[in-house]
Design an enzyme around this catalytic site. Sequence first.
Site, PDB file in Angstrom:
ATOM      1  N   PHE A 136      -3.385   1.183  17.945  1.00  0.00           N
ATOM      2  CA  PHE A 136      -2.294   1.601  17.050  1.00  0.00           C
ATOM      3  C   PHE A 136      -2.916   2.044  15.726  1.00  0.00           C
ATOM      4  O   PHE A 136      -3.597   1.262  15.068  1.00  0.00           O
ATOM      5  CB  PHE A 136      -1.297   0.466  16.796  1.00  0.00           C
ATOM      6  CG  PHE A 136      -0.157   0.890  15.912  1.00  0.00           C
ATOM      7  CD1 PHE A 136       1.022   1.380  16.462  1.00  0.00           C
ATOM      8  CD2 PHE A 136      -0.268   0.855  14.526  1.00  0.00           C
ATOM      9  CE1 PHE A 136       2.060   1.809  15.648  1.00  0.00           C
ATOM     10  CE2 PHE A 136       0.766   1.287  13.704  1.00  0.00           C
ATOM     11  CZ  PHE A 136       1.933   1.765  14.266  1.00  0.00           C
ATOM     12  N   ASP A 177     -10.503   1.157  11.822  1.00  0.00           N
ATOM     13  CA  ASP A 177      -9.170   1.029  11.219  1.00  0.00           C
ATOM     14  C   ASP A 177      -8.897  -0.460  10.970  1.00  0.00           C
ATOM     15  O   ASP A 177      -8.620  -1.213  11.896  1.00  0.00           O
ATOM     16  CB  ASP A 177      -8.145   1.642  12.174  1.00  0.00           C
ATOM     17  CG  ASP A 177      -6.719   1.522  11.652  1.00  0.00           C
ATOM     18  OD1 ASP A 177      -6.480   0.719  10.719  1.00  0.00           O
ATOM     19  OD2 ASP A 177      -5.835   2.218  12.188  1.00  0.00           O
ATOM     20  N   LYS A 231      -1.556  -2.519   4.077  1.00  0.00           N
ATOM     21  CA  LYS A 231      -0.952  -3.853   4.265  1.00  0.00           C
ATOM     22  C   LYS A 231      -1.414  -4.871   3.208  1.00  0.00           C
ATOM     23  O   LYS A 231      -1.052  -4.740   2.050  1.00  0.00           O
ATOM     24  CB  LYS A 231      -1.259  -4.349   5.684  1.00  0.00           C
ATOM     25  CG  LYS A 231      -0.474  -3.576   6.760  1.00  0.00           C
ATOM     26  CD  LYS A 231      -0.659  -4.233   8.108  1.00  0.00           C
ATOM     27  CE  LYS A 231       0.052  -3.535   9.236  1.00  0.00           C
ATOM     28  NZ  LYS A 231       1.379  -4.080   9.499  1.00  0.00           N
ATOM     29  N   THR A 270       0.129  14.563  -4.195  1.00  0.00           N
ATOM     30  CA  THR A 270       0.601  14.376  -5.568  1.00  0.00           C
ATOM     31  C   THR A 270       0.232  12.990  -6.105  1.00  0.00           C
ATOM     32  O   THR A 270      -0.356  12.866  -7.170  1.00  0.00           O
ATOM     33  CB  THR A 270       2.123  14.565  -5.655  1.00  0.00           C
ATOM     34  OG1 THR A 270       2.416  15.913  -5.287  1.00  0.00           O
ATOM     35  CG2 THR A 270       2.630  14.332  -7.068  1.00  0.00           C
TER      36      THR A 270
END
Lengths: 461, 461
Positions: B178, B287, B318, B342
């Site tokens: 995931f 990851d 997280k 931005t």
Amino acid sequence: MEFEYDGPSMKTEVPGPRSKVLNHTESLYNVGAINFFCNYEESRGNYLVDVDGNRMLDVYTQISSIPIGYPAEFPMFTSFSSQSAFVNRPALGIMPPENFPEKLAESLLSVAPSGMSRVQTMACGSCSNENAYKAMFIWYRNKERGHNIPSDEDVSSCMINQSPGCPDFSILSFMGGFHGRTMGCLATTHSKAIHKLDVPSFDWPIAPFPKLKYPLEEFTRENAQEEARCLEEVEDLIVQWRQKGRPVAGIVIEPIQAEGGDNHATPDFFKKLRNIAHKHGSAFHVDEVQTGGGATGKFWAHEHWGMDDPADIVSFSKKMLTGGFYHKDELQADKAYRIFNTWMGDPSKNLFLAEVLNVIRRENLLEEVTRSGKTLLQGLYQLQDQYPNLLSSARGQGTFCAIDIRDDATRNSILLKARDKGVLLGGCGDRSIRFRPALVFKEYHVHMFLNVFSDVLAEHN
Amino acid sequence: MEFEYDGPSMKTEVPGPRSKVLNHTESLYNVGAINFFCNYEESRGNYLVDVDGNRMLDVYTQISSIPIGYPAEFPMFTSFSSQSAFVNRPALGIMPPENFPEKLAESLLSVAPSGMSRVQTMACGSCSNENAYKAMFIWYRNKERGHNIPSDEDVSSCMINQSPGCPDFSILSFMGGFHGRTMGCLATTHSKAIHKLDVPSFDWPIAPFPKLKYPLEEFTRENAQEEARCLEEVEDLIVQWRQKGRPVAGIVIEPIQAEGGDNHATPDFFKKLRNIAHKHGSAFHVDEVQTGGGATGKFWAHEHWGMDDPADIVSFSKKMLTGGFYHKDELQADKAYRIFNTWMGDPSKNLFLAEVLNVIRRENLLEEVTRSGKTLLQGLYQLQDQYPNLLSSARGQGTFCAIDIRDDATRNSILLKARDKGVLLGGCGDRSIRFRPALVFKEYHVHMFLNVFSDVLAEHN
């Protein structure tokens, strides 16, 4: 925002010595684009103060993302319950705070576009568009199936990225458009090569955006022809991509192409485009990330089209302080966890937004923007008459204005000179300057800006 | 966090009446997944309080995103300069605040993974991975070209999403992985069909993740065979995809597959995988969005591999409160505005993170996690011995533990029963329960949890 400075005040060139020292942290961070470092504690209203004590009239506002200028403080910080909102960041999709529905009603839902009563917050503009695209794909697929129950083949094939589970749907976008930089968004962004180079993409249709002549009202006939040409191309592309087996699930467009050069189209164009989407069963997604929040003199730029049913999805971010998208009921994902992530926005930003909207209403800032915008555009027209070899195509709605400069090099020189004289501007497209002041930019700020700009132009003539 | 409650206290079932009333705002918001509404002002330490006054021991912590429990307040709110950081959100990529390099050094860079001195912040986990992928594509393409100057054809073709400007590169991911839900990330996510259904994707290679037997140390031989099989498949896929004209620019993997079911692999597997990436010229992206931040007993889960050069990119979010990714020098984009948006994160989150890291160090929380984790895993082993028909495959590192339940229906029933008894847990994979307490989860919290869990299991035996 009781107190504001009375004008720019420059102490050094920009970036000044202190900014240059700080930029030596380049080895630590991706700072290739950093202009200078700021002192946000001293910045107020329309004035940005940098770390060298230079105070600049800000007509760019952090890439158009500061709604009501630089505030000194917000009263919310004094209350304990607000502090809790800042510290305790929840997983909004599963365990929202008690006041979340109320704050949503006070903030985002109080300015929902016509025909939309649902909103989904997200952490940034790109995530907003990515999830809006997903909502359109899910909607389109259920429509195509006639029901929302995936087949076993759908379920197994999607796990390995294959059709039919991951169908070959497409989003139609426009040349010159900008919708973000994550990979779904980037496949619909076509403003500058540097954004797209070396990143794999999708074979999705790209239509021409009308190249109009300004002022629009002086070239109605040519412009109508150009818009008709583009609309015809849109329909052709929809048919072609359907025949290719990559049907257009949605069309995405900005009401004014901002990053791509402040390209306008008429309400008639958008009405017809919306009808084409409807006719071909594609969702219509209006990306108001840069145009939304009041700078065009209406809260949403699409309100200038005068439609009751302007879109199926409207995405936002920047001045709205939180990302997200509004959508019609039928674009609601049919099951939980389809449009989902851990944070799904940040409720502390909704608290800020509620305060910002109160200020906008209390101070009638949309009227202010309309008034300042007229003065700004009038001033740009005069300057373009005065410097016909330097300037062209002044255009705008509200203070969301732009003007073209002779060439890229001159444009960049003007931007730097204006900055050294205490006016902060941004470029867009190949050779345009875009004006993106906060909603508190009043007529006297316009005059102050025009004076400096006029001086800079005189040096470039 | 001076004060904490002394245990769960339940007043109603969950969701209680007040949560149910609030959930009637469903018409306004995408709330299909909402469990219940929370009172974050009353939540403290390891205890989440809901709007019905139920106080639960939180072993899920907002999908593993609360690092040191629910704080009452942070002293930073009292200082004016901190308020400024919350209110004045800058465009970090162009006009960062003065203290940004310093805060970055105090926060993210103070815990940089081995071999990495650069970090790029982003607003969320998905954006972090999207931009990490882009960094790998840019790096790979420049390597392939032998220089970083795009051809005219690169520039023109990328504007219309075509090769060679948008090359057919791929990212190799693992079944069960995931990595987020935006379209680039989603093409590497293979945990549940509901995440992927109906969304177009890329034809990228997907390798099997080892299916190991637990406890790992009791099945070293079978597990080594299984890992060898998967590694062989990885190499085959890299070769196949190169032959297909879709070379693997990067490999992305979680140190422990979390959402996909808490699947572990050995340090030997990751070392060999890292070598395969190197051998074939692919970047190696670890990851750590869910595993990072201390829950495994080390700050980064990849530290358990004992490598000096564990990765080219490490992404996080997280518990780190901000998204972003660390990278090696050569993964730095070669020009400004290639990895850009931005906001590029939110500097107020860096302020929080600096405070959180201070607490982690001052209170030796990684040691605490290691101690609590051992007790937790020991308890799970005992329960699995006691309920062999119900439980299996207890596993974990630090408090980042999981256990398999007989079947999905029983798993879900256990989750609900535990909640009604005041323990909040989360599921993952087909039939696992994942334990994701905050770093302040001490041994007596473990015992409190085990007591409740044991009661719930007794009801299901």
